[in-house]
Design a protein around this motif. Structure first.
Motif, mmCIF file in Angstrom:
data_model
loop_
_atom_site.group_PDB
_atom_site.id
_atom_site.type_symbol
_atom_site.label_atom_id
_atom_site.label_comp_id
_atom_site.label_asym_id
_atom_site.label_seq_id
_atom_site.Cartn_x
_atom_site.Cartn_y
_atom_site.Cartn_z
ATOM 1 N N GLU A 372 0.817 -1.228 0.000
ATOM 2 C CA GLU A 372 0.000 0.000 0.000
ATOM 3 C C GLU A 372 0.848 1.273 0.000
ATOM 4 O OE1 GLU A 372 -0.137 -1.213 4.479
ATOM 5 O OE2 GLU A 372 0.294 -2.141 2.521
ATOM 6 N N ASN A 386 -0.046 6.440 0.921
ATOM 7 C CA ASN A 386 -0.621 5.208 1.461
ATOM 8 C C ASN A 386 -2.007 4.981 0.865
ATOM 9 O OD1 ASN A 386 -1.729 3.152 3.067
ATOM 10 N ND2 ASN A 386 -0.576 3.808 4.874
ATOM 11 N N SER A 387 -2.123 3.994 -0.031
ATOM 12 C CA SER A 387 -3.388 3.745 -0.724
ATOM 13 C C SER A 387 -4.460 3.201 0.206
ATOM 14 C CB SER A 387 -3.177 2.775 -1.887
ATOM 15 O OG SER A 387 -2.706 1.521 -1.408
ATOM 16 N N SER A 388 -4.063 2.563 1.314
ATOM 17 C CA SER A 388 -5.044 2.009 2.249
ATOM 18 C C SER A 388 -5.648 3.075 3.146
ATOM 19 C CB SER A 388 -4.403 0.919 3.104
ATOM 20 O OG SER A 388 -3.454 1.474 4.007
#
Length: 441
Positions: A372, A386-388
């Motif tokens: 992520e 941070n993709s999450s």
């Protein structure tokens, strides 16, 4: 290269300096008669008030000798005369508290029996927030308080002190920053010390020259003043060569009364309490008339200063204090998670205190995706996305050339494989947890 972040330079103004009066209007020249009267007043004041009678006698005799030798004959400016008298007295006995100034307004205040000065002081102290500059929580739940003077005691001052103490009451350790504190009200210093004791304790005694007697000094936590707040956590005090007078007294008292750790430089070495004496003709003397004896050391810090347990220059003292506190905690930790949490806090403190230069070529090695996390280089700085967490983006702060602070809860370390390529990252969390993430193919 690692270098400390900037710390406000301590510009020590000369202890003998022209008062504000000299800047408002040009004073009249001092006549021979006035000069002699002032010197006689200083001599008598020393004999009457100075804390060491034998020393006072020798200083007074030295001053008379210098007068008879013509040391003051050509001095006609009153500010210059005050400075010359101060220098001669200190040549006889080096006491940084002792001084003579020319200030007709200060001289008037010295004999004023009204409460105007107290009212003026309260208004001045209130505008300065009673000299409290900062209260915050540092990494690892360490409290931090900075105050630069001890205000006169008042209900408003007590409310400010109590609010600051309440703010840090739930921390596990406390740093008190006195690096820029030049002293002030001894009564307020005593009230603040009361927050650090649970019961009434005997920390030292004081000798009053005017009364010619010793008085026991007790420190106690008085609920009417402290609101019942007791700060029993370990204490570290930051000092510098600029720390003076009542601030030294607090550091000294906490060192021997509460086993506080002192980090910084030896303090200035001014232990004695002053009495302001009107000398006539607009001159004022500030003469030490009280001294103390600690119950442990049987003496005070006059002339020697308060010695640090950890020597550090002012720009480095804060980090050295945090490292010492957290290293002790890490050594006492009973499990790996607790040790990692303390190590994390040390690294966050270093991230805040140090400016670490990482070459651009190295930063570019770190760019890429690790599950992520996506790291990129923009304007010569490393960023994390941070993709999450909905694309949360942080500008990273280097701790070492391979370890960076991401945010308040996480740090990242870039790990190279046997070929020198960055193959994975370790994400360190502030609770001691560690995630190991490989680079995406």
């Amino acid at each position: 290269m690692i270098r400390p972040l900037s710390y406000a330079a301590l510009i020590a103004a000369p202890l003998v300096c022209p008062p504000a009066y000299a800047q408002r209007q040009q004073p009249l020249p001092v006549s021979r008669e006035v000069r002699r009267a002032v010197l006689d007043s200083v001599r008598q004041a020393m004999l009457t008030y100075y804390v060491f009678p034998d020393t006072a006698t020798s200083m007074a005799a030295y001053l008379v000798g210098r007068r008879n030798a013509g040391a003051f004959d050509t001095v006609t400016n009153p500010n210059a005369l005050a400075g010359a008298i101060t220098r001669e007295l200190r040549r006889a006995h080096n006491d940084p508290h002792l001084r003579v100034v020319y200030d007709p307004q200060e001289a008037a205040r010295a004999v004023d029996t009204t409460h105007r000065e107290a009212r003026d002081a309260l208004a001045r102290d209130r505008k300065q927030n009673f000299y409290f500059r900062e209260a915050r929580i540092l990494p690892g739940n360490i409290g931090y308080l900075e105050f630069r003077q001890f205000a006169d005691t008042s209900e408003d001052a007590r409310k400010t002190v109590q609010a600051a103490m309440r703010f840090v009451a739930n921390t596990e350790a406390l740093i008190i920053d006195l690096r820029d504190n030049r002293g002030g009200s001894g009564a307020m210093a005593g009230e603040i010390a009361g927050y650090f004791v649970k019961h009434r304790v005997h920390w030292g005694d004081t000798y009053n020259r005017l009364m010619d007697k010793w008085t026991e000094g007790w420190t106690e936590n008085r609920p009417a003043i402290t609101g019942g707040i007791y700060l029993g956590m370990p204490i570290t005090v930051l000092t510098s060569s600029w720390t003076f007078s009542a601030a030294e007294g607090m550091a000294y008292g906490l060192k021997y009364g509460r086993n506080a750790r002192i980090v910084g430089q030896p303090t200035a070495g001014g232990a004695h309490v002053l009495r302001r004496v009107a000398l006539g003709n607009g001159f004022v003397g500030f003469i030490p008339y009280m001294r103390s004896a600690n119950v442990v050391t049987k003496t005070d810090w006059e002339g020697t200063g308060v010695a640090p347990d950890i020597l550090a220059d002012p720009p480095h003292a804060m980090l050295r204090a945090q490292e010492a506190i957290l290293a002790e905690r890490m050594a006492a930790a009973k499990d790996t998670m607790a040790r990692r949490a303390s190590a994390w806090a040390i690294n966050e403190a270093r991230a805040q205190a140090l400016d670490v230069d990482v070459p651009l070529t190295t930063l570019r090695d770190f760019a890429g995706r690790f599950e992520e996390y996506t790291f990129s280089v923009r304007e010569n700085r490393l960023y994390s996305e941070n993709s999450s967490r909905n694309g949360k983006t942080d500008k990273l702060k280097a701790i070492t050339p391979a370890l960076f602070q991401i945010d308040w809860e996480s740090q990242v370390e870039f790990v190279r494989d046997a070929t020198g390529l960055v193959a994975s990252v370790r994400i360190f969390w502030n609770d001691g947890w560690v995630d190991i993430i490989a680079r995406a193919k």
